[in-house]
Motif scaffolding. Structure first.
Motif, PDB file in Angstrom:
ATOM      1  N   ASN A   2       0.818  -1.205   0.000  1.00  0.00           N
ATOM      2  CA  ASN A   2       0.000   0.000   0.000  1.00  0.00           C
ATOM      3  C   ASN A   2       0.854   1.258   0.000  1.00  0.00           C
ATOM      4  N   GLU A   3       2.140   1.126   0.437  1.00  0.00           N
ATOM      5  CA  GLU A   3       3.016   2.276   0.498  1.00  0.00           C
ATOM      6  C   GLU A   3       3.580   2.638  -0.873  1.00  0.00           C
ATOM      7  N   LEU A   4       3.457   1.726  -1.840  1.00  0.00           N
ATOM      8  CA  LEU A   4       3.997   1.981  -3.169  1.00  0.00           C
ATOM      9  C   LEU A   4       3.093   2.920  -3.943  1.00  0.00           C
ATOM     10  N   SER A   5       3.710   3.573  -4.916  1.00  0.00           N
ATOM     11  CA  SER A   5       2.906   4.421  -5.805  1.00  0.00           C
ATOM     12  C   SER A   5       2.052   3.535  -6.693  1.00  0.00           C
ATOM     13  N   ASP A   8       4.150   1.839  -9.461  1.00  0.00           N
ATOM     14  CA  ASP A   8       5.007   0.774  -8.938  1.00  0.00           C
ATOM     15  C   ASP A   8       4.177  -0.449  -8.555  1.00  0.00           C
ATOM     16  N   ARG A   9       3.003  -0.212  -7.962  1.00  0.00           N
ATOM     17  CA  ARG A   9       2.139  -1.328  -7.569  1.00  0.00           C
ATOM     18  C   ARG A   9       1.657  -2.085  -8.806  1.00  0.00           C
TER      19      ARG A   9
END
Length: 554
Positions: A2-5, A8-9
């Motif tokens: 969830n922390e990825l953009s 990126d996800r």
């Protein structure tokens, strides 16, 4: 994650989705998901399901299955009921009409909605429904095109060789060589009659195993086929088969038919060929039993259809005689015959113990033919290499610049012209055969002079002819033999018993005559032999023999 953009996800989920795909499937899926993400700016739902471990196609896409439970269950019940005449769920369909296209039409008509035919094809494969679609209408419709047909016990005997793959031992010259086993195998019972190890499938080795076969079992009073491989060494067995039939075959009784397999047709003896797999497995047990004699291991090759495979070959410091004496070959034979095996006949699997089925057959046989060792010993004469020759009208044979005189079977050859024959050399004599492929032994010939150089031949326990016994007896009394003269005298009626009596009666005179001659020993031997011949001729003049009785009793 969830922390990825978002980008990126997307790329991480896309990687996980495609990591097990290759080639065109990978490129097509990658383009599809990238186009969807570029158009909508939203990660496609199949990629979001990857986080939950859902990788299957339709479950990933979120679309419903092509076939719902109702259509799937109804299709399966249709297929199973249509091949059962007693079922009331659906009409009976003949095997040729059980096509997916027909079921697809009936299923759409019954459900009143379209059904994917491709999904039905996948369902047939997934649920193993092909056996129902191809089930014959009647039991006798079972095809036997690719199945072994049952053969009665002792109707077909197969013979073939199998070279070892995983081990080498030393031959008589000290070279490393793979041993080769030759076996005879009853097709009806799968009973292995004889198994022995050699270095080659030579004619002599084939005849040796054939004589073991004759001694290994009683033979029923019936006509049976024996099918050797079409290798060059086995073809010479036609002569031995013919010789056995001439001596022992009877009407509506024992008879051996030569039924050689075709060239490059291993299916003609597929039952025996299939047993070679277990024989190769048995090689490892031989290596384990002689692990203290392992010299080293070397790379080797085996060739399978379309490829060459590297294997490890073990070198054992032992001879063929030691391998035979270890009884491991006979242990394998016993294990095969006394163990339960599964066999296919007419497309069905059956199981039995070969020895039990073989013995049960002989319980119903009356007056079987049993061979004795003295009966089969002479068949080994058929194993030596044969060359073409001629017997002259004077009963002489020229071979390798040496002259041989016919001693046995002279009456079989013409007195007016040369007779074409096949001959085999053995020490100082020849075995004479008919020139045909299945020609039998006609007689023997002896060298005119004793050989100065001896050639090494395999040791054979052949019964000596009367003329050979006479020669050996006279040589023990220090005589130098003129073989043509002795053979001529023997043909006039001289027997071993007569020779012994003449020598015994005149022994003192021969010894005195020898002492009077002051010449070398070989000259004395010639002189004493000439005196012996004069005594024989005088004896034969006193006891004339009728011309028609020269070569045997009337």
């Amino acid at each position: 994650m969830n922390e990825l953009s978002l980008d990126d996800r997307f790329h991480l989920l896309l990687h996980k989705k495609l990591m097990n795909k290759k080639g065109g499937a990978l490129r097509q899926a990658k383009k599809y998901y990238k186009d969807q993400y570029r158009k909508t700016g939203i990660i496609p739902r199949p990629l979001l399901l990857v986080e939950q471990g859902i990788m299957e196609g339709r479950r990933c896409s979120g679309r419903p299955r092509s076939l719902d439970n109702e259509a799937r269950k109804r299709f399966i019940s249709m297929v199973k009921a249509s091949c059962d005449p007693s079922s009331r769920e659906f009409i009976f369909i003949t095997r040729k009409a059980r096509t997916i296209k027909n079921y697809h039409h009936w299923l759409e008509s019954e459900l009143k909605r379209p059904v994917s035919i491709d999904a039905l094809r996948r369902l047939v494969k997934r649920e193993n429904l092909k056996s129902y679609l191809t089930r014959p209408d009647f039991e006798e419709d079972v095809t036997t095109a690719h199945c072994f047909s049952p053969v009665p016990v002792f109707d077909l005997i197969q013979m073939d060789g199998c070279r070892f793959q995983y081990l080498k031992i030393k031959d008589d010259n000290g070279y490393w060589q793979k041993p080769q086993v030759i076996e005879l195998y009853d097709t009806g019972s799968r009973y292995m009659l004889v198994l022995d190890a050699f270095f080659s499938e030579s004619s002599l080795n084939a005849v040796d195993l054939f004589t073991q076969f004759l001694l290994s079992t009683p033979f029923p009073q019936k006509r049976f086929r024996i099918r050797p491989d079409n290798a060059k060494g086995f073809l010479n067995l036609k002569r031995a088969f013919n010789a056995v039939n001439l001596e022992h075959s009877v009407p509506r009784g024992f008879h051996m038919d030569a039924d050689f397999s075709r060239i490059h047709a291993p299916k003609d003896k597929a039952h025996l060929e299939s047993s070679h797999r277990s024989l190769h497995n048995f090689e490892i047990r031989i290596i384990k039993a002689f692990e203290d004699r392992i010299v080293k291991t070397v790379p080797g090759y085996i060739f399978k259809p379309g490829k060459k495979e590297i294997i490890t070959v073990t070198l054992l410091d032992m001879t063929l005689h030691e391998l035979r004496a270890s009884q491991l070959i006979q242990d394998y034979l016993h294990e095969h015959n006394t163990t339960k095996h599964y066999f296919s006949e007419n497309g069905t699997i059956s199981a039995w113990i070969p020895k039990q089925k073989f013995n049960k057959f002989f319980q119903t046989q009356k007056n079987p033919v049993i061979f004795e060792p003295q009966q089969v010993r002479s068949y080994m004469k058929y194993g030596f290499r044969k060359i073409s020759a001629t017997v002259s009208a004077k009963k002489m044979i020229r071979c390798d610049n040496r002259i041989y005189c016919v001693t046995l079977g002279a009456e079989a050859f013409s007195n007016h012209k040369s007779t074409p024959v096949k001959i085999s050399c053995y020490h100082d004599k020849l075995f004479i055969f008919e020139p045909a492929d299945n020609g039998i032994l006609l007689g023997e010939a002896l060298l005119q002079k004793s050989p100065e150089q001896t050639v090494t031949y395999p040791a054979m326990d052949f019964e000596k002819s009367e003329i050979e016994q006479i020669i050996a007896f006279l040589e023990n009394h220090s005589m130098i033999i003129d073989r043509p003269l002795l053979i001529e005298t023997h043909n006039k009626g001289l027997t071993l018993n007569t020779v012994q009596n003449i020598v015994k009666r005149n022994h003192g005179r021969y010894m005195a005559y020898r002492k009077k001659i002051s010449l070398p020993d070989h000259v004395k031997g010639v002189a004493v032999f000439n005196a012996f011949i004069l005594d024989c001729q005088a004896h034969l003049r006193r006891e004339p023999v009728a011309p028609y009785a020269i070569h045997g009793e009337v």
